[in-house]
Write a protein that holds these residues in place. Structure first.
Motif, PDB file in Angstrom:
ATOM      1  N   MET A 304      31.069  38.973  45.010  1.00 40.95           N
ATOM      2  CA  MET A 304      31.950  39.911  44.317  1.00 40.95           C
ATOM      3  C   MET A 304      32.941  40.465  45.331  1.00 40.95           C
ATOM      4  SD  MET A 304      32.941  41.543  41.570  1.00 40.95           S
ATOM      5  CE  MET A 304      31.606  41.448  40.352  1.00 40.95           C
ATOM      6  N   ILE A 305      34.211  40.145  45.142  1.00 42.30           N
ATOM      7  CA  ILE A 305      35.222  40.707  46.038  1.00 42.30           C
ATOM      8  C   ILE A 305      35.614  42.085  45.511  1.00 42.30           C
ATOM      9  CG2 ILE A 305      36.059  38.478  46.836  1.00 42.30           C
ATOM     10  CD1 ILE A 305      38.416  38.746  44.941  1.00 42.30           C
ATOM     11  N   PHE A 306      35.946  42.971  46.469  1.00 45.15           N
ATOM     12  CA  PHE A 306      36.267  44.335  46.035  1.00 45.15           C
ATOM     13  C   PHE A 306      37.377  44.938  46.884  1.00 45.15           C
ATOM     14  CE2 PHE A 306      33.108  45.035  49.368  1.00 45.15           C
ATOM     15  CZ  PHE A 306      33.513  46.205  50.002  1.00 45.15           C
ATOM     16  N   GLY A 307      38.241  45.681  46.219  1.00 44.77           N
ATOM     17  CA  GLY A 307      39.171  46.588  46.861  1.00 44.77           C
ATOM     18  C   GLY A 307      40.262  45.979  47.711  1.00 44.77           C
ATOM     19  N   CYS A 308      41.215  46.825  48.036  1.00 47.27           N
ATOM     20  CA  CYS A 308      42.285  46.527  48.980  1.00 47.27           C
ATOM     21  C   CYS A 308      42.071  47.493  50.141  1.00 47.27           C
ATOM     22  CB  CYS A 308      43.656  46.722  48.338  1.00 47.27           C
ATOM     23  SG  CYS A 308      43.874  45.736  46.837  1.00 47.27           S
ATOM     24  N   TRP A 309      41.499  46.992  51.184  1.00 49.21           N
ATOM     25  CA  TRP A 309      40.872  47.810  52.216  1.00 49.21           C
ATOM     26  C   TRP A 309      41.856  48.254  53.293  1.00 49.21           C
ATOM     27  CZ3 TRP A 309      37.446  45.219  56.448  1.00 49.21           C
ATOM     28  CH2 TRP A 309      36.816  46.189  57.225  1.00 49.21           C
ATOM     29  N   TRP A 310      41.853  49.554  53.607  1.00 53.45           N
ATOM     30  CA  TRP A 310      42.466  50.099  54.817  1.00 53.45           C
ATOM     31  C   TRP A 310      43.966  49.815  54.848  1.00 53.45           C
ATOM     32  CZ3 TRP A 310      39.132  49.605  59.863  1.00 53.45           C
ATOM     33  CH2 TRP A 310      39.588  50.507  60.837  1.00 53.45           C
ATOM     34  N   PHE A 311      44.411  48.900  55.728  1.00 56.19           N
ATOM     35  CA  PHE A 311      45.838  48.631  55.872  1.00 56.19           C
ATOM     36  C   PHE A 311      46.407  47.857  54.686  1.00 56.19           C
ATOM     37  CE2 PHE A 311      44.000  48.610  60.251  1.00 56.19           C
ATOM     38  CZ  PHE A 311      44.525  49.829  60.656  1.00 56.19           C
ATOM     39  N   LEU A 312      45.543  47.318  53.837  1.00 60.51           N
ATOM     40  CA  LEU A 312      45.997  46.640  52.623  1.00 60.51           C
ATOM     41  C   LEU A 312      46.245  47.623  51.485  1.00 60.51           C
ATOM     42  CD1 LEU A 312      43.476  43.664  52.655  1.00 60.51           C
ATOM     43  CD2 LEU A 312      45.881  43.592  53.334  1.00 60.51           C
ATOM     44  N   HIS A 313      45.816  48.880  51.668  1.00 55.59           N
ATOM     45  CA  HIS A 313      45.934  49.873  50.596  1.00 55.59           C
ATOM     46  C   HIS A 313      47.328  50.495  50.621  1.00 55.59           C
ATOM     47  CE1 HIS A 313      43.201  52.523  47.929  1.00 55.59           C
ATOM     48  NE2 HIS A 313      44.446  52.605  47.525  1.00 55.59           N
ATOM     49  N   ILE A 314      48.325  49.637  50.485  1.00 53.38           N
ATOM     50  CA  ILE A 314      49.714  50.062  50.314  1.00 53.38           C
ATOM     51  C   ILE A 314      50.232  49.384  49.051  1.00 53.38           C
ATOM     52  CG2 ILE A 314      50.112  50.498  52.770  1.00 53.38           C
ATOM     53  CD1 ILE A 314      51.507  47.812  52.973  1.00 53.38           C
ATOM     54  N   GLU A 315      51.167  50.032  48.373  1.00 52.00           N
ATOM     55  CA  GLU A 315      51.487  49.649  47.002  1.00 52.00           C
ATOM     56  C   GLU A 315      51.926  48.197  46.866  1.00 52.00           C
ATOM     57  OE1 GLU A 315      54.220  52.697  45.746  1.00 52.00           O
ATOM     58  OE2 GLU A 315      52.584  53.961  45.014  1.00 52.00           O
ATOM     59  N   SER A 316      52.768  47.703  47.772  1.00 49.45           N
ATOM     60  CA  SER A 316      53.277  46.337  47.632  1.00 49.45           C
ATOM     61  C   SER A 316      52.156  45.309  47.735  1.00 49.45           C
ATOM     62  CB  SER A 316      54.345  46.064  48.699  1.00 49.45           C
ATOM     63  OG  SER A 316      53.809  46.255  50.001  1.00 49.45           O
ATOM     64  N   ILE A 317      51.220  45.527  48.649  1.00 52.63           N
ATOM     65  CA  ILE A 317      50.136  44.558  48.820  1.00 52.63           C
ATOM     66  C   ILE A 317      49.071  44.734  47.747  1.00 52.63           C
ATOM     67  CG2 ILE A 317      48.288  43.810  50.367  1.00 52.63           C
ATOM     68  CD1 ILE A 317      50.117  44.221  52.696  1.00 52.63           C
ATOM     69  N   VAL A 318      48.805  45.965  47.313  1.00 60.73           N
ATOM     70  CA  VAL A 318      47.858  46.168  46.212  1.00 60.73           C
ATOM     71  C   VAL A 318      48.331  45.403  44.975  1.00 60.73           C
ATOM     72  CG1 VAL A 318      46.880  47.845  44.601  1.00 60.73           C
ATOM     73  CG2 VAL A 318      46.995  48.393  47.035  1.00 60.73           C
ATOM     74  N   GLU A 319      49.619  45.464  44.701  1.00 63.63           N
ATOM     75  CA  GLU A 319      50.134  44.744  43.527  1.00 63.63           C
ATOM     76  C   GLU A 319      50.000  43.236  43.717  1.00 63.63           C
ATOM     77  OE1 GLU A 319      54.018  44.273  40.592  1.00 63.63           O
ATOM     78  OE2 GLU A 319      53.933  45.934  42.039  1.00 63.63           O
ATOM     79  N   GLU A 320      50.386  42.745  44.867  1.00 61.82           N
ATOM     80  CA  GLU A 320      50.279  41.303  45.135  1.00 61.82           C
ATOM     81  C   GLU A 320      48.844  40.822  44.984  1.00 61.82           C
ATOM     82  OE1 GLU A 320      52.084  39.144  48.789  1.00 61.82           O
ATOM     83  OE2 GLU A 320      50.014  39.624  49.349  1.00 61.82           O
ATOM     84  N   MET A 321      47.910  41.533  45.603  1.00 67.60           N
ATOM     85  CA  MET A 321      46.506  41.125  45.560  1.00 67.60           C
ATOM     86  C   MET A 321      45.933  41.236  44.150  1.00 67.60           C
ATOM     87  SD  MET A 321      45.099  42.733  49.154  1.00 67.60           S
ATOM     88  CE  MET A 321      43.372  42.471  48.710  1.00 67.60           C
ATOM     89  N   THR A 322      46.268  42.306  43.449  1.00 64.75           N
ATOM     90  CA  THR A 322      45.746  42.487  42.095  1.00 64.75           C
ATOM     91  C   THR A 322      46.236  41.375  41.179  1.00 64.75           C
ATOM     92  OG1 THR A 322      45.670  44.885  42.420  1.00 64.75           O
ATOM     93  CG2 THR A 322      45.536  44.081  40.154  1.00 64.75           C
ATOM     94  N   ARG A 323      47.505  40.996  41.337  1.00 68.45           N
ATOM     95  CA  ARG A 323      48.062  39.935  40.487  1.00 68.45           C
ATOM     96  C   ARG A 323      47.342  38.607  40.711  1.00 68.45           C
ATOM     97  NH1 ARG A 323      52.196  40.958  37.353  1.00 68.45           N
ATOM     98  NH2 ARG A 323      53.415  42.870  37.729  1.00 68.45           N
ATOM     99  N   PHE A 324      47.225  38.164  41.950  1.00 65.37           N
ATOM    100  CA  PHE A 324      46.629  36.832  42.109  1.00 65.37           C
ATOM    101  C   PHE A 324      45.126  36.861  41.888  1.00 65.37           C
ATOM    102  CE2 PHE A 324      46.963  37.660  46.873  1.00 65.37           C
ATOM    103  CZ  PHE A 324      45.610  37.636  47.166  1.00 65.37           C
ATOM    104  N   ARG A 325      44.486  38.008  42.071  1.00 66.74           N
ATOM    105  CA  ARG A 325      43.071  38.082  41.725  1.00 66.74           C
ATOM    106  C   ARG A 325      42.875  37.957  40.216  1.00 66.74           C
ATOM    107  NH1 ARG A 325      41.007  43.171  45.473  1.00 66.74           N
ATOM    108  NH2 ARG A 325      40.393  41.974  47.317  1.00 66.74           N
ATOM    109  N   VAL A 326      43.693  38.640  39.439  1.00 75.43           N
ATOM    110  CA  VAL A 326      43.594  38.526  37.981  1.00 75.43           C
ATOM    111  C   VAL A 326      43.912  37.101  37.546  1.00 75.43           C
ATOM    112  CG1 VAL A 326      44.664  39.235  35.798  1.00 75.43           C
ATOM    113  CG2 VAL A 326      44.019  40.966  37.489  1.00 75.43           C
TER     114      VAL A 326
END
Length: 400
Positions: A304-326
């Protein structure tokens, strides 16, 4: 998006833990994100900053990052979001007014207010029995008084600093030695099992450096194979690995001196393949690892992968990661955790993330709509509840 959230990995504490619970204006401003960002503007020696009191540090950071320059970074804009949601007039720019308002509140009142504003239902702490202050709370029986807070047992020292772990275990009455023997293995297992039961810990957790390899002929692999996995299986809990830290890149920054490091995803692959009946919660710190890790999650249901950790918790990368994970996993993952260390950070971390998660899902639902598949309001609530709550609890075998 008002769905209550289970924040499944934080560094927060319930009020019963006293000084370990960090909250308030000065703690927020002297958080290590803002320390490293503010010192970029200074030509003074690093020691000058560390010689200040916490309040002086907070005043200097406020002046540097909010008054002398515009607060447009994720960490600074997050602080403005916190002030706004707490009802403060950010246009006044009067830091002492904000301090005085918060000084009127007790820690219990602030915890209740922040959780309500942030829409947080349950919080998972990070708990280390080697910490003497924290250990005393657990031994007194007060660690589980607040039902909103859950424990996760941190095992970094066991895996990353065995000499220190041996000393700590011996001081706690466990018969372990530096040499890796049957007695040491059994005693280390006993330590973990006893503390899992005492804390009712939901999972074991460790932060690993980016050069972590598995399997390998080293202490970490032996500890994982002969202690961690058997204990997790015996207690029926997942093992959470957060991989990709590079510690003390700049030691002069103290806790603010760590950074990210690209990791080898094949270590996670090997763990999942070797132990198909053991569940692994995994997050990685380098952006370069995210797509490969998400693809790997398609191959192993015990991952189970979880979260956008630490330096990844910025809006541009959260959106990128959330999109390809979905796009790769649908809703079968945990999109975010806060990783908060200061309590009010829950407000901005989750407000910013909720908006992004909602935006990504809205785009997907709109695409379905134009394909003739109409998603109902109940189905949307179900999907959000899965991503923000149920996926975590079901993975633990503790469906809510």
């Amino acid at each position: 998006m008002s769905m209550p959230v289970t924040d499944m990995h934080t560094h927060l504490y319930a009020p019963e833990f006293g000084e370990l619970l960090l909250w308030g204006i000065d703690e927020l401003l002297t958080y290590h994100y803002l320390i490293s960002e503010s010192i970029r503007w200074s030509e003074e020696e690093y020691s000058h900053f560390w010689s200040m009191t916490k309040r002086e540090q907070a005043d200097w950071i406020w002046q540097t990052l909010f008054l002398d320059h515009s607060p447009v970074s994720e960490a600074t804009s997050g602080f403005i979001t916190i002030l706004t949601r707490l009802g403060f007039d950010v246009s006044s720019r009067n830091l002492d007014d904000y301090r005085q308002e918060l000084a009127k509140r007790s820690v219990n009142e602030q915890v209740d207010i922040v959780m309500q504003i942030a829409g947080i239902d349950k919080i998972v702490m990070t708990n280390d029995p080697f910490d003497s202050i924290e250990r005393s709370v657990w031994l007194s029986g007060n660690g589980k008084k607040d039902p909103r807070f859950y424990a996760a047992l941190r095992v970094d020292t066991l895996l990353n600093d065995w000499p220190l772990a041996v000393n700590e275990l011996q001081n706690l009455g466990y018969d372990v030695q530096m040499e890796w023997s049957k007695q040491t293995i059994e005693e280390t297992r006993r330590f973990l099992s006893e503390w899992i039961i005492r804390m009712d810990a939901l999972y074991l957790a460790v932060s690993m450096p980016g050069d972590f390899q598995y399997p390998a002929d080293d202490h970490r692999s032996k500890m994982i194979d002969e202690v961690m996995i058997p204990v997790c299986q015996g207690q029926n809990i997942p093992f959470a690995l957060m991989i990709g830290v590079r510690r003390k890149v700049n030691p002069l920054l103290g806790l603010a001196g760590d950074m990210s490091m690209r990791s080898d995803v094949s270590a996670v692959e090997a763990l999942c393949r070797r132990y198909p009946d053991q569940k692994f919660l995994i997050t990685m710190l380098a952006r370069e690892n995210q797509h490969e890790l998400t693809v790997l999650a398609r191959k192993f249901r015990n991952l189970m992968i979880f979260g956008c950790w630490w330096f990844l918790h910025i809006e541009s990368i959260v959106e990128e990661m959330t999109r390809f994970r979905v796009e790769l996993l649908g809703t079968s993952m945990i999109p975010q955790h806060s990783d908060c260390r200061v309590f009010e950070q829950l407000i901005y971390k989750w407000e910013h993330s909720r908006k992004i998660i909602a935006k990504v899902l809205a785009d997907k639902y709109e695409k379905l709509h134009y394909s003739g598949w109409n998603v109902t309001e109940e189905e949307i609530k179900r999907d959000l509840d899965d991503m923000l709550n149920q996926n975590f609890w079901r993975f633990l075998g503790k469906g809510q």
